[in-house]
Design a protein around this motif. Structure first.
Motif, PDB file in Angstrom:
ATOM      1  N   SER A  87      29.521  45.127  14.043  1.00 24.73           N
ATOM      2  CA  SER A  87      30.544  44.356  13.328  1.00 24.73           C
ATOM      3  C   SER A  87      29.969  43.553  12.172  1.00 24.73           C
ATOM      4  N   ASN A  88      28.707  43.123  12.299  1.00 29.10           N
ATOM      5  CA  ASN A  88      28.080  42.330  11.248  1.00 29.10           C
ATOM      6  C   ASN A  88      26.568  42.383  11.414  1.00 29.10           C
ATOM      7  N   ILE A  89      25.862  41.749  10.511  1.00 32.86           N
ATOM      8  CA  ILE A  89      24.401  41.828  10.507  1.00 32.86           C
ATOM      9  C   ILE A  89      23.783  41.161  11.733  1.00 32.86           C
ATOM     10  N   GLU A  90      24.385  40.071  12.204  1.00 30.51           N
ATOM     11  CA  GLU A  90      23.799  39.351  13.336  1.00 30.51           C
ATOM     12  C   GLU A  90      23.890  40.172  14.615  1.00 30.51           C
ATOM     13  N   GLU A  91      25.021  40.835  14.819  1.00 30.76           N
ATOM     14  CA  GLU A  91      25.142  41.694  15.991  1.00 30.76           C
ATOM     15  C   GLU A  91      24.156  42.849  15.904  1.00 30.76           C
ATOM     16  N   ALA A  92      24.006  43.404  14.711  1.00 30.15           N
ATOM     17  CA  ALA A  92      23.067  44.512  14.531  1.00 30.15           C
ATOM     18  C   ALA A  92      21.635  44.077  14.830  1.00 30.15           C
ATOM     19  N   ARG A  93      21.270  42.889  14.409  1.00 32.03           N
ATOM     20  CA  ARG A  93      19.914  42.392  14.662  1.00 32.03           C
ATOM     21  C   ARG A  93      19.659  42.200  16.154  1.00 32.03           C
ATOM     22  N   SER A  94      20.639  41.670  16.856  1.00 33.26           N
ATOM     23  CA  SER A  94      20.494  41.454  18.297  1.00 33.26           C
ATOM     24  C   SER A  94      20.398  42.775  19.054  1.00 33.26           C
ATOM     25  N   VAL A  95      21.284  43.715  18.721  1.00 32.21           N
ATOM     26  CA  VAL A  95      21.273  45.025  19.376  1.00 32.21           C
ATOM     27  C   VAL A  95      19.955  45.747  19.109  1.00 32.21           C
ATOM     28  N   TYR A  96      19.469  45.662  17.890  1.00 33.63           N
ATOM     29  CA  TYR A  96      18.182  46.261  17.517  1.00 33.63           C
ATOM     30  C   TYR A  96      17.086  45.807  18.483  1.00 33.63           C
ATOM     31  N   ASP A  97      17.020  44.509  18.730  1.00 33.93           N
ATOM     32  CA  ASP A  97      15.966  43.957  19.582  1.00 33.93           C
ATOM     33  C   ASP A  97      16.028  44.519  20.991  1.00 33.93           C
ATOM     34  N   HIS A  98      17.219  44.483  21.576  1.00 33.52           N
ATOM     35  CA  HIS A  98      17.334  44.859  22.984  1.00 33.52           C
ATOM     36  C   HIS A  98      17.182  46.362  23.191  1.00 33.52           C
ATOM     37  N   LEU A  99      17.659  47.158  22.231  1.00 30.00           N
ATOM     38  CA  LEU A  99      17.424  48.596  22.328  1.00 30.00           C
ATOM     39  C   LEU A  99      15.939  48.919  22.172  1.00 30.00           C
ATOM     40  N   ALA A 100      15.224  48.122  21.393  1.00 31.83           N
ATOM     41  CA  ALA A 100      13.780  48.349  21.241  1.00 31.83           C
ATOM     42  C   ALA A 100      13.050  48.181  22.565  1.00 31.83           C
ATOM     43  N   VAL A 101      13.493  47.226  23.370  1.00 30.97           N
ATOM     44  CA  VAL A 101      12.883  47.037  24.695  1.00 30.97           C
ATOM     45  C   VAL A 101      13.204  48.222  25.598  1.00 30.97           C
ATOM     46  N   MET A 102      14.426  48.768  25.460  1.00 32.97           N
ATOM     47  CA  MET A 102      14.831  49.903  26.291  1.00 32.97           C
ATOM     48  C   MET A 102      14.215  51.220  25.832  1.00 32.97           C
TER      49      MET A 102
END
Length: 615
Positions: free
Chosen positions: A257-272
């Motif tokens: 939806s926006n840059i902040e959500e994308a940044r957060s999702v990026y981080d957690h998918l990186a751990v997965m």
């Protein structure tokens, strides 16, 4: 395969003259995108997948299976519909590195979740059918991560010979490279920038009759030093980009939806990412040998590693700017979120970044975390430069930015909107290995899409330090890592705020525990959380039933009840009547293996160990 354009590409001797220009203007283009989109809000949840296919030739009389080098011809036919009506096609077909490869994506992005999830597997089935309709009678496609005997003698149709002028490989002929100029230029320029051929070294599976120097008994090693990787016992040595970029994967891309959500999702998918690499492991054979790893990632990482001796740290810096600790194809190096759950201690990897790029981005108003991320990507040189696309309008184009962005192949990619586009901020999830059947691929595509939505909606917290993520990546490659190894994972992923020492927030868990929970109830398990999340999404009965079927399949893969493709492949080879327990996968063994794979993927036979009763 990232950013592809038409035009004349420059050889490395000429391209390197423009490297700094491309870098500077790439940053300018990024700043223009940033200024136009940093406050962008409320984009819809759209997403898609990419599946890569291998084209095979099966001799009608001998039944020998070889790679068919007709992928570009088949691709030309597949793309005719799009050329006639680009906005009204079911599928988009794109070139990949290998002349034997085809990439397929949906014609339009999926939107939301809901009943959209019912169409994923059907899309994959129809893609396979559309390719097959354009094949010759003796050709087949298969979704294998790695072609088992790539780089052996006489493995292609038509027959081709190594030691070409592009790859200069003693194993791979140049004819396996896609004829588009980008791919041959990329291959040659990586080799020239590095100063020598790439050196891919992975452990061979040591069986009871395996000679210690089997690989070097067959081919000449480029080094005589006993301490060099080439000369280590039980080592599989490969020397060209095609050994890595000729592998196939399963990728998903999501618009947030926006840059902040994308940044957060990026981080957690990186751990997965390493967890999913282990769970989808399907690469056990390389260059005709059983390997002692289960996944392709390190092979690709080594295949495009263009670092010089100075950048490796082997010699003092003189002609290079930085000592760089990873290949340009590797795991991420920094988390990006500005949320309260990201502790500075999680970014515990010393980050090398281009100071000029960083300062320019900071001066433009970009925050330090994101500026460091992009400045880190820009320590790399552009590898493919088009002679007629050097001086371009930085307001209207992002070619120079994408030139560097698209050749940083990390486990997760943070993707800004294209200039003047309706497309928003996106995250690309890249580590998964392609699976044999459309059912399996659909299961993983759907799983990641639901996991991503749960990360955002439930505020799940997967953070562990970056260095632990890197260790998990190494663990994911190990033979049988799904059932035999443990990974660093957060003890509490729900309503989890930073509290106390960082090292008290995580522990070692098996894949089974991560997905299915601990038997003592101390950790619930990701799948249990997702099931509960799905129940609150009010899907209709049909959608809920299918999603639960996919989750049940993944649960059984995580527990070891169902084998990964790598485990199943090893068992097939070791039980084959022609196998001599010497690590060699002969033509006969490969032919039977691939014929079996084709029969499974086409639904002709069932394979209970791999799929149970799911397919």
């Amino acid at each position: 395969m990232g950013f592809i354009a038409e035009g004349n590409t420059l050889v490395w001797e000429d391209a390197q003259k423009y490297a700094e220009y491309i870098r500077q203007h790439g940053i300018i283009q990024l700043i223009n995108i940033w200024n136009a989109n940093k406050d962008r809000m409320n984009d819809g949840f759209k997403w898609g997948d990419e599946v890569e296919y291998i084209l095979l030739n099966i001799d009608e009389s001998t039944k020998q299976v070889k790679l068919s080098l007709r992928g570009h011809e088949v691709l030309h036919d597949l793309m005719q519909k799009e050329k006639m009506d680009p906005n009204n096609v079911d599928f988009l077909w794109r070139p990949e590195y290998g002349r034997f490869m085809i990439e397929g994506t949906p014609g339009q992005p999926y939107q939301g979740l809901g009943r959209q999830l019912l169409s994923i597997e059907d899309s994959l089935v129809k893609r396979r059918q559309e390719i097959t309709a354009n094949l010759k009678p003796n050709e087949r496609i298969v979704t294998l991560s790695a072609y088992p005997r790539m780089g052996t003698l006489d493995f292609t149709v038509p027959d081709a010979h190594p030691k070409g002028v592009v790859a200069e490989s003693q194993f791979l002929p140049d004819q396996v490279i896609n004829p588009h100029f980008r791919f041959s230029t990329l291959t040659a320029n990586i080799r020239k920038r590095r100063g020598k051929n790439v050196s891919i070294n992975i452990p061979m599976f040591k069986d009871i009759n395996t000679p210690a120097h089997l690989d070097q008994m067959t081919f000449i090693s480029p080094s005589k030093g006993l301490t060099d990787p080439y000369n280590q016992p039980y080592n599989i040595y490969m020397d060209a980009m095609g050994f890595g970029m000729g592998n196939c994967c399963l990728q998903t891309t999501f618009q947030l939806s926006n840059i902040e959500e994308a940044r957060s999702v990026y981080d957690h998918l990186a751990v997965m990412a390493p967890i999913m690499l282990s769970l989808t492991a399907s690469s056990a054979i390389f260059k005709g040998y059983l390997s002692d790893i289960d996944a392709r990632w390190t092979v690709i990482s080594q295949s495009v590693d263009d670092r010089t001796e100075e950048e490796y740290g082997f010699r003092p810096l003189q002609n290079s700017k930085y000592v760089i600790n990873k290949s340009r194809y590797d795991s991420i190096d920094s988390f990006l979120s500005r949320g309260t759950t990201l502790r500075p201690e999680y970014n515990d990897l010393p980050l090398v970044y281009d100071k000029d790029s960083y300062n320019t981005l900071i001066a433009s108003g970009m925050d330090e975390i994101l500026a460091r991320h992009f400045a880190h990507l820009f320590i790399r040189d552009p590898l493919v430069i088009y002679s007629d696309k050097i001086e371009i309008d930085d307001q209207k184009n992002s070619d120079h930015f994408e030139n560097i962005q698209s050749t940083n192949w990390q486990t997760v990619r943070f993707k800004p909107p294209p200039p003047s586009s309706s497309i928003g901020w996106r995250v690309e999830f890249r580590p998964m290995e392609v699976q044999l059947t459309d059912f399996e691929n659909a299961a993983y595509i759907v799983f990641v899409s639901i996991l991503l939505r749960a990360i955002s909606d439930l505020k799940l917290n997967f953070y562990v330090p970056i260095t632990k993520v890197d260790e998990n990546m190494k663990t994911a490659h190990k033979r049988g890592s799904v059932t035999n190894e443990k990974f660093y994972f957060r003890k509490n992923i729900i309503n989890s705020s930073p509290n106390g020492p960082v090292d008290s927030e995580y522990e070692m868990m098996t894949i089974d525990e991560i997905f299915n929970g601990k038997k003592n109830g101390e950790f619930e398990g990701v799948l249990s959380i997702l099931k509960r999340y799905v129940s609150k999404l009010n899907f209709d009965f049909e959608t809920t039933t299918l999603v639960n079927k996919y989750i049940s399949f993944i649960s059984k893969r995580a527990s070891g009840e169902l084998q990964t493709m790598s485990t199943w492949t090893r068992e097939f080879v070791q039980n084959h009547k022609a196998y001599k327990h010497d690590s060699v996968v002969s033509q006969e063994i490969q032919d039977d293996l691939i014929q079996r794979c084709i029969a499974i993927s086409e639904g002709v036979v069932q394979e209970p160990k791999l799929l149970g009763d799911f397919y």
